[in-house]
Design an enzyme around this catalytic site. Structure first.
Site, PDB file in Angstrom:
ATOM      1  N   TYR A 124     -33.539  13.759  28.019  1.00  0.00           N
ATOM      2  CA  TYR A 124     -34.072  14.272  26.758  1.00  0.00           C
ATOM      3  C   TYR A 124     -33.206  15.403  26.222  1.00  0.00           C
ATOM      4  CZ  TYR A 124     -38.583  11.969  27.736  1.00  0.00           C
ATOM      5  OH  TYR A 124     -39.578  11.067  27.976  1.00  0.00           O
TER       6      TYR A 124
ATOM      7  N   LYS B 276     -34.492   6.617  31.151  1.00  0.00           N
ATOM      8  CA  LYS B 276     -35.538   6.657  30.142  1.00  0.00           C
ATOM      9  C   LYS B 276     -35.110   7.584  29.018  1.00  0.00           C
ATOM     10  CE  LYS B 276     -39.473   7.700  28.106  1.00  0.00           C
ATOM     11  NZ  LYS B 276     -39.916   8.935  27.455  1.00  0.00           N
TER      12      LYS B 276
ATOM     13  N   TRP C 185     -35.215  10.751  33.212  1.00  0.00           N
ATOM     14  CA  TRP C 185     -35.639  10.953  31.833  1.00  0.00           C
ATOM     15  C   TRP C 185     -34.549  11.812  31.181  1.00  0.00           C
ATOM     16  CZ3 TRP C 185     -39.099   9.579  35.355  1.00  0.00           C
ATOM     17  CH2 TRP C 185     -40.379   9.155  35.020  1.00  0.00           C
TER      18      TRP C 185
ATOM     19  N   ASP D 118     -47.331  12.936  33.145  1.00  0.00           N
ATOM     20  CA  ASP D 118     -46.950  14.324  33.401  1.00  0.00           C
ATOM     21  C   ASP D 118     -47.347  15.187  32.201  1.00  0.00           C
ATOM     22  OD1 ASP D 118     -45.117  13.090  31.776  1.00  0.00           O
ATOM     23  OD2 ASP D 118     -43.354  13.810  32.829  1.00  0.00           O
TER      24      ASP D 118
ATOM     25  N   ARG E 107     -31.958  18.427  24.209  1.00  0.00           N
ATOM     26  CA  ARG E 107     -32.553  19.511  23.433  1.00  0.00           C
ATOM     27  C   ARG E 107     -31.745  20.764  23.722  1.00  0.00           C
ATOM     28  NH1 ARG E 107     -38.444  19.749  26.004  1.00  0.00           N
ATOM     29  NH2 ARG E 107     -38.189  17.568  25.427  1.00  0.00           N
TER      30      ARG E 107
ATOM     31  N   LYS F  46     -35.645   8.364  24.471  1.00  0.00           N
ATOM     32  CA  LYS F  46     -36.540   8.161  23.334  1.00  0.00           C
ATOM     33  C   LYS F  46     -35.918   7.160  22.368  1.00  0.00           C
ATOM     34  CE  LYS F  46     -38.652  12.701  23.642  1.00  0.00           C
ATOM     35  NZ  LYS F  46     -38.731  14.058  23.115  1.00  0.00           N
TER      36      LYS F  46
ATOM     37  N   GLY G 292     -42.631   5.172  23.852  1.00  0.00           N
ATOM     38  CA  GLY G 292     -43.231   4.636  22.631  1.00  0.00           C
ATOM     39  C   GLY G 292     -43.246   5.694  21.540  1.00  0.00           C
ATOM     40  N   GLY G 293     -42.775   6.853  21.897  1.00  0.00           N
ATOM     41  CA  GLY G 293     -42.757   7.951  20.932  1.00  0.00           C
ATOM     42  C   GLY G 293     -44.063   8.728  20.957  1.00  0.00           C
TER      43      GLY G 293
ATOM     44  N   HIS H  66     -48.450  19.794  28.662  1.00  0.00           N
ATOM     45  CA  HIS H  66     -49.260  20.291  27.544  1.00  0.00           C
ATOM     46  C   HIS H  66     -50.602  20.879  27.966  1.00  0.00           C
ATOM     47  CE1 HIS H  66     -46.965  17.429  24.616  1.00  0.00           C
ATOM     48  NE2 HIS H  66     -46.231  18.427  25.038  1.00  0.00           N
TER      49      HIS H  66
END
Lengths: 304, 304, 304, 304, 304
Positions: free
Chosen positions: D171, D204, D169, D46, D173, D206, D253-254, D51
């Protein structure tokens, strides 16, 4: 009892409504000591939501019990009883069929940051609880007015399709309206008219003062010499503003006050042609016997 | 077991509810060591959502496992178990039919910017997971209060039609309420009353202090000489504010604390006529045997 | 009570069901005097629909009252109570949460021209009335069989999604089946198998005779030397035919008969591994005390 | 291949799920070089949405072609492939049945004003494209967190009813979280726990650092001496925070990095008991042969 | 395993289907010992519905247990397993993801008066149970044919939208077709063609005889010198009749018979280009080891 010609006349004004809605309106008009007169006295108990339980009921602790209010309205021979969901749910079975009910669909509360009302019930609730009408408060002139108009419009559509009646409490308030403006005669007449335009069957407003708030309105009132000098004159003007008297308009008795002050107001309402009154705090915050006596006097005044 | 007359009396208060909802209410009242007494002790585990896993479970790592809490509630003879979707899904099959479940429909979290709660489950989820009730938190006085009232109103309607019960956590907070105000007796009684008006079957509030927060309320409490001097007196007032004691009101044990402090609170709740308690952190953050012993003492107090 | 390992084993057979359905199945298995044994005795009262009130209740007039049957099932320590909509509605509130209910969704009647059953309730009804299961009768071999299979398939899907259990009465009858055929062992085993294939959780059939009805089946029974010589042997075969014993199969006690005959049948059922019995006329047409004594003997037999 | 006992054990944790969802979970666990081990390596693409194409694919222009990624995942023996609608649509037919697919339901993009994600696919899309799971990103702590929780709750309900699995996922923030906070161990464990509570099957997150972000959490980590000193210790804590290891938790995996750095991370994940990894940029931004070799090394590490 | 070019070729024929349906078709083609060959051997167990439990399972009593068939199909390395709702529900969780499932949507039974089939499952059931296809039987030439065509058309539309495959059993029968006609080559080819026209992905017919049933067809077969003299020739003709071989057509092994007779038929099918076989009674009515050996021989023949 047979429906009187006055009740028939009133029902005739709601000419686009279906027979279900008219039958429910008729239930209010044929109930209690005012049955058949075309006048209504209604007990509303949304005080607990608005001011919290102690401010509402501590003066008369029996009133903490939801059954108290159903029984009071029945024993006083009133025309109907209005309350939020939980209060209605707590007595609708015990008193099924004994008095017409108005399910209050939205409510304000003193804890709230927003000066709005939350919708806390639905037309389905009104049907399952055997209510004859839904009730809704609008705040014309507030930041929430348009949202409220759209909410009541949707609920009205649903309610009418289901054969229910619609009662609108129209209370102007908002950033551009000072305290005096909220009960100014031009504002009050306007508020009643908006409720009528939104499709309300029964309109509830506060008794207006002789203050004129909007400059543009003030000009017309003065030019046209509209009499706002006495309470009866002002009531007459508000009733006229509600489709020339073809919508039921009822008035609150105002803040909790002395019996004498209240009866002066009621006499003014009756003289001005009001269809009746909604009396909350002034009844359930008094001891039951006192409240029953007071309501009997009020009813006697409206009977004329 | 046969339903006791006390349980029948309590079910009778929910007079507008259908038999499905009453049967589910009865499941809580007929479960565990308090079965038949009309008292309830419920284990809630939404701590992980609110404070994160380590703050919730590190003190007793066995509690990381969702099965741990089901088993604790069953072994302690509690009345019910409440948790968010994922926690319920992780054990609902293994423990099917062993303890009445409350599916917590919304949850806050310490990471959140908004001091609101997100709705993370549905009435359909409650049915497929075999829950007896939905649970919902409201924050009266917050920026999100009205939205929350409208959310719980809709979920309540759906839940009641499907024969489920509704448990409302009523936690006042918000920009105009200071820390002391959140547990002030006038605020707490008001919060319980709002939950009742929204149609809750079981109301959960925090044990109130003797602080009075709203000036208008303070005046009435003082004029009417409402006794708020002791915890039992305050509990009695909150129960009275919940339809004169005709709604089940239960109280949290408060912050994680020493056993002795907790038992003092529980005794105060019981003396004041609370219907029971919801005890989360104070149980699952202790070693299992200690928690079982503590819960047994709490249950013994409520048994009276 | 804690769920026994036998109950857990049984629930495990229903491996594709959601926890809601398993919790409701568990309610039957954890109820009354047989709680935890994996055995069930259920009271069905659809006799009034099928044969009319006098044929059903005149022998014991107390049974005209719907409450009579709820109370009988509870006092006898039975596992559940099954009846059509009106009978359930007439007691579901009074007995809320006291005994798991099966809402009979279809019913035959002696006045009917068609030898079919009409659907007279819905899954929503089951939820609002607090039932744990829906019940449905199919008549394999009748002119209406396929229509009935399609009806129960749809109701089953709805019921399972809502966390309810499904009980199927499988009663072969029809133009190509003589009276002996209706209870022939090959037909009865087939009827139980069809109910299992339709997704039933609990299957109800009549105790089979040693008659073999279908020629093609007779040939196999004889070739394979399937023992149908005794009632226990036949019950064993019917249970095996229901997914190798992995579905709950219960049997009627047959026509109203003497107590001794009935107990002989019950002993045969128990010896053959039946999961229990549904006993209607043989209980409610007897005086209450006699019925309670009889049910106690039946339960004792199933307890083994 | 036969399902291994490890895979059966893992499927057993999802005890409230229907067989359809379990079959789809099994597809990931039985795919590729890690089939049967209970470990997963998944390719997510994705990046283009997040990006833009050049930042994502210019380093390895073959990767502009959607087919490239399907083929890479298959040839590398991975467990699954995740991408937004358009990418899946561009290859789902060519590679039908060759690798389990995750339809990414929401996506962020660098052009966006709001730091939210838009929902760009539906459960129906997942079914028509033959996906085994839906994927969804939440940003706990962001302004959009609650809206996202409510979105994923609804999608999860739909997906589970249709027999699909759900990958979240998580995440963190948002305005109150600094860069270090986003991967702090307390935040990461909390993020995994929230995903589990929302009903995710595969979570999932990080790889966390040893930073502790929330003061209230920091206190507990220190008091309880939770080991966060090494990557394996931290992974162990995140896995524990996901229902005591009863939910599949995989780690990225970062950032794009050197092969050696990446393998160090992977070894730490494996040692800490991670269920595997999601590797995007680190594979498709390398030349194909290099990516295949790298993925083979990663898989070998997880095989243990 | 990588998808072979033959499987890709076959999937390419279903050019209007969505990737979901192709992925599910691919699951059958990539399963078991025939994976990748484009050939299929499927185990169907609707025998219990059609002939009753004893006629189906008494010869091999282990087969009364639904798990037996899942395990047999898996251990024999078959391509799929087909059964009615109850049979699938009884094993779908235990064997989740181990073998592609066909949910048989309609079923006949020997007790039925009507020679029709009842619909006993839905596409939603197929999804929640993790099935890759729905199965449906039509009886061209019967009184119910048009109704069945309309039923399968609706189910097919639903199934395809949800990414499922459709398997049609096409069995001509009816008042104008004598016993010989039911398996006549013209009728059999016609039946396969109708299934293809109805949108089936996999067509199942019986091995045809050299009989020609319809006079109008007989004339053409003779004029055009269509070779129907040998089983391979007839199979070739049926395959050709199914969109020139661009639909998967599989054949039953016929009535329960000796191993030698069955293998002769299988060799004929293979030589004629059949895509495989559906083998029910001939396997599960034999002892397990014998069945496994037989299935291995059959698979070896189809591998060619």
């Amino acid at each position: 009892m047979a429906t009187t010609s006055r009740v028939k006349e009133i029902l005739g004004w709601y000419e686009s409504d279906n027979p279900g809605t008219k039958a429910n309106l008729a239930r209010f008009l044929n109930q209690g000591k005012l049955a058949g007169t075309g006048k209504l006295v209604i007990l509303p108990v949304d005080q607990g939501f608005e001011h919290g339980p102690a401010r509402s009921f501590a003066a008369n602790p029996a009133a903490y019990d939801p059954h108290y209010h159903f029984q009071l309205a029945i024993d006083a021979g009133l025309s109907g009883y209005a309350a939020p969901l939980g209060m209605i749910e707590a007595g609708a079975d015990t008193f099924a069929g004994q008095i017409p009910l108005i399910l209050k669909m939205n409510s304000a509360n003193s804890l709230a940051v927003q000066k709005d009302q939350a919708i806390t019930a639905s037309v389905e609730d009104a049907l399952r609880l055997g209510c004859s009408a839904i009730g809704f408060t609008i705040y014309p002139s507030s930041d929430y007015a348009f949202e409220q108009f759209e909410e009541i419009s949707e609920l009205t559509r649903e309610a009418k399709a289901a054969g229910l009646a619609v009662v609108v409490w129209s209370y102007p308030r908002g950033p551009e309206l000072d305290k005096a403006g909220e009960t100014a005669i031009d504002i009050c007449a306007y508020a009643a008219h908006i409720a009528a335009l939104l499709g309300a069957h029964i309109i509830k407003v506060k008794p207006p003062t002789d203050h004129l708030s909007l400059p543009a309105a003030k000009k017309v009132y003065e030019e046209q010499k509209i009499d706002v000098s006495t309470l009866p004159a002002r009531i007459r003007h508000v009733v006229q503003s509600s489709f020339d008297g073809k919508r039921i308009v009822i008035f609150s008795g105002g803040e909790a006050t002395t019996k004498e002050n209240l009866l002066v107001t009621i006499r003014g309402l009756a003289e001005g042609g009001a269809f009746g009154s909604i009396i909350g705090r002034n009844t359930f915050q008094r001891p039951r016997e006192e409240a029953l006596a007071l309501l009997d006097e009020i009813i006697t005044i409206f009977k004329g």
